[in-house]
Scaffold this motif. Structure first.
Motif, PDB file in Angstrom:
ATOM      1  N   TRP A  50       0.817  -1.219   0.000  1.00  0.00           N
ATOM      2  CA  TRP A  50       0.000   0.000   0.000  1.00  0.00           C
ATOM      3  C   TRP A  50       0.847   1.264   0.000  1.00  0.00           C
ATOM      4  N   VAL A  51       2.055   1.206   0.533  1.00  0.00           N
ATOM      5  CA  VAL A  51       2.913   2.393   0.593  1.00  0.00           C
ATOM      6  C   VAL A  51       3.250   2.877  -0.816  1.00  0.00           C
TER       7      VAL A  51
ATOM      8  N   SER B 113       9.381  10.557   6.440  1.00  0.00           N
ATOM      9  CA  SER B 113       9.314   9.101   6.275  1.00  0.00           C
ATOM     10  C   SER B 113      10.524   8.401   6.871  1.00  0.00           C
ATOM     11  N   SER B 114      11.630   9.126   7.003  1.00  0.00           N
ATOM     12  CA  SER B 114      12.851   8.504   7.520  1.00  0.00           C
ATOM     13  C   SER B 114      12.877   8.424   9.041  1.00  0.00           C
ATOM     14  N   PHE B 115      11.800   8.874   9.710  1.00  0.00           N
ATOM     15  CA  PHE B 115      11.771   8.844  11.184  1.00  0.00           C
ATOM     16  C   PHE B 115      10.678   7.931  11.731  1.00  0.00           C
TER      17      PHE B 115
ATOM     18  N   TYR C 234       2.032   5.354   5.205  1.00  0.00           N
ATOM     19  CA  TYR C 234       0.882   5.585   4.329  1.00  0.00           C
ATOM     20  C   TYR C 234       0.647   7.075   4.135  1.00  0.00           C
ATOM     21  N   PHE C 235       0.844   7.853   5.210  1.00  0.00           N
ATOM     22  CA  PHE C 235       0.635   9.300   5.102  1.00  0.00           C
ATOM     23  C   PHE C 235       1.895  10.024   4.646  1.00  0.00           C
ATOM     24  N   THR C 236       3.033   9.759   5.290  1.00  0.00           N
ATOM     25  CA  THR C 236       4.242  10.535   4.996  1.00  0.00           C
ATOM     26  C   THR C 236       4.770  10.279   3.581  1.00  0.00           C
ATOM     27  N   TYR C 237       4.821   8.990   3.197  1.00  0.00           N
ATOM     28  CA  TYR C 237       5.353   8.637   1.872  1.00  0.00           C
ATOM     29  C   TYR C 237       4.235   8.502   0.837  1.00  0.00           C
TER      30      TYR C 237
ATOM     31  N   ALA D 238       3.908  12.033  -2.174  1.00  0.00           N
ATOM     32  CA  ALA D 238       3.350  11.877  -3.519  1.00  0.00           C
ATOM     33  C   ALA D 238       2.614  13.127  -3.974  1.00  0.00           C
ATOM     34  N   CYS D 239       1.861  13.759  -3.083  1.00  0.00           N
ATOM     35  CA  CYS D 239       1.166  15.003  -3.460  1.00  0.00           C
ATOM     36  C   CYS D 239       2.180  16.088  -3.823  1.00  0.00           C
TER      37      CYS D 239
END
Length: 529
Positions: A134-135, A177-179, A187-190, A195-196
């Motif tokens: 899903w990521v 995403s790296s933390f 799902y939210f950060t990456y 993506a946005c």
């Protein structure tokens, strides 16, 4: 894969179909259009292009500030693209954007394997592949899902502002995403934030090219598109070295450098505007928000051939992104660590670039909506190659499959914009592509997680790849009817003016007959008296 759409040249360009679309990710693409109604500018009747927004500008093509404004039709034509100069800097910035965005997206298979190893733990989670898929799926899907919105924001606020803010958001998403310590926050950060940001940075980089090039737009599109192939070929090997040496988290931080350079590149997008009347008067009008009809043109869905195309393409893409996400894991399951799985992404990237060059040129010799048949052929071979992946029990067979898959992926991408131009015309092609990319986001997001779920339940990817090859075959069959529908549509449009002229002549004859009868009656009355 390669950028999805390369939009045709500006209206009036010598060969709008010559330009070679999100790789599958980019299926996306290079979407280059005629200079758009940027910063609230409006199309002027009787002019070849949109009226420039209000603001200071010189009579010659000079890069002006992007102060939002709204100008009426001034009667002065839009400036001719300079065909070079600062445009070459803009081209290099757009090439970096194309490569950075889709290079990372197309290399998601390497990141996917690393995420499985990092978050897998003791292996008790039986749905880990499904959750991790899903990521990448959300990330690719959101790039396309945001496309219609990005088109509207670019029309209103201009390329530079949208691109810079988008790159900053993407940088923040990748860095955050790296933390994370579990898969869910990704799902939210990456999948959403990063993506946005990529979507908002990517689309303006394609729009701005139409401001600087017209005669050389095909060449510039080819160079910009090459950025995607170049990054797709090289980035998987770099990611593998970085992950093995510094780990996934530090690798994501290194990738932030690409986004920071993309942030700086956005400042080069200076639009060419010309409004002599405002220059002479020294007046600046206040920003006026465009009407809903101007910023969201749904009239393209009234065209039958476009409706079929806009729903046939997404129908074909449910299995399109599956190999990009799961192929690396499939190779590890079948061959272990004895083979360099990154070579497969190398093959996909190289032949995708070659396919864009070859089939883009072939499309120049195919007139009208018959270009759709090239997409039909590409979907047929993409579906067939997906089904052949489980049948390859030697690594050389997988290399051959990926070479053919990349070649026809390039075919699908490069003719996206020329087909849109044929179906809806130059003025509506920008939002027509935006709506299409938005619809494409749904199957591209759903496909890989379903494949991961099948793998979790069945223990291998065989059924997943077999099923991934079915939607392209179905979608290709749907697209076959478009040339026939489009020709019938054109015949009806030609018949309408003829019917109108006939009716008008009949009314003229009838009015003449009534007038003659009235005159004769008057003469007879006079003779009686």
């Amino acid at each position: 894969m390669a950028p999805v759409s390369e939009q045709p040249a500006p209206q009036g360009a010598e060969d709008p179909a010559a330009t070679p679309l999100p790789s599958a990710p980019e299926a996306a693409a290079v979407v280059v259009v005629e200079p758009r109604r940027e910063n609230g500018g409006e199309w002027c009747p009787g002019s070849d292009g949109p009226a420039a927004p209000s603001g200071d500008s010189a009579a010659q093509p000079l890069a002006a500030t992007e102060a939002p404004g709204s100008a009426g039709c001034s009667g002065s034509a839009a400036p001719e693209p300079p065909e070079g100069g600062w445009g070459w800097v803009v081209m290099l910035a757009a090439m970096w954007c194309n490569g950075a965005v889709f290079g990372i997206q197309n290399s998601c298979g390497v990141l996917f394997v690393s995420m499985l190893q990092l978050f897998g733990g003791d292996g008790e989670d039986k749905q880990l592949v499904f959750k991790t898929a899903w990521v990448s799926s959300l990330s690719m899907g959101m790039v396309f899902f945001c496309s219609p919105i990005v088109s509207i924001f670019t029309d209103i606020f201009g390329c530079r502002k949208v691109a810079v803010i988008g790159a900053a958001v993407g940088f923040a998403g990748l860095l955050s995403s790296s933390f994370v310590s579990t898969i869910e926050p990704l799902y939210f950060t990456y999948g959403v934030l990063f993506a946005c940001g990529c979507s908002f940075a990517y689309q303006p980089s394609l729009v701005i090219l139409g401001h600087y090039f017209k005669k050389r737009l095909g060449l510039v599109n080819g160079i910009v598109t090459a950025g995607s192939s170049l990054f797709t070929v090289s980035l998987p090997f770099l990611l593998r070295v970085l992950i093995d040496s510094v780990g996934l988290y530090n690798t994501l931080r290194v990738l932030c450098i690409l986004m920071f350079v993309l942030f700086l590149a956005g400042f080069t997008y200076k639009p060419l505007v010309s409004n002599t009347k405002d220059k002479e008067g020294g007046k600046k009008e206040k920003f006026r928000f465009p009407s809903v009809k101007k910023i969201c043109n749904l009239s393209v869905f009234k065209i039958p051939s476009y409706r079929i195309w806009a729903f046939g393409i997404p129908a074909a893409l449910f299995g399109y992104f599956v190999p990009y996400v799961h192929l690396m894991k499939h190779v590890k399951d079948r061959f272990g660590d004895s083979v360099p799985e990154e070579v497969l992404l190398l093959c996909l990237g190289i032949t995708s670039g070659v396919g864009r060059l070859i089939f883009g040129r072939v499309a120049d010799y195919i007139h009208g909506a018959k270009k759709v048949y090239l997409q039909v052929a590409s979907f047929f071979f993409i579906g067939l190659m997906s089904m052949m992946i489980p049948l390859c029990h030697i690594f050389g067979g997988l290399i051959a499959v990926c070479l053919f898959m990349g070649l026809f992926d390039g075919c699908f991408i490069c003719i996206m914009a020329p087909i849109a131009f044929e179906l809806v015309g130059a003025q509506d092609v920008s939002q027509a592509i935006g709506f299409l990319l938005g619809l494409m986001s749904i199957p591209m997001t759903v496909g890989p997680p379903i494949a991961g779920l099948l793998r979790d339940h069945l223990g291998n990817y065989d059924v997943a790849f077999y099923l991934a090859g079915v939607p392209p075959l179905i979608g290709g069959a749907i697209l076959c009817v478009i040339p026939w529908v489009h020709e019938r549509q054109k015949l009806k449009e030609k018949a309408k003016p003829a019917d109108g002229e006939t009716t008008e002549k009949m009314l003229e004859n009838e009015s003449t007959f009534v007038l003659d009868t009235t005159e004769k009656s008057d003469e007879e009355m006079e003779s009686v008296f």
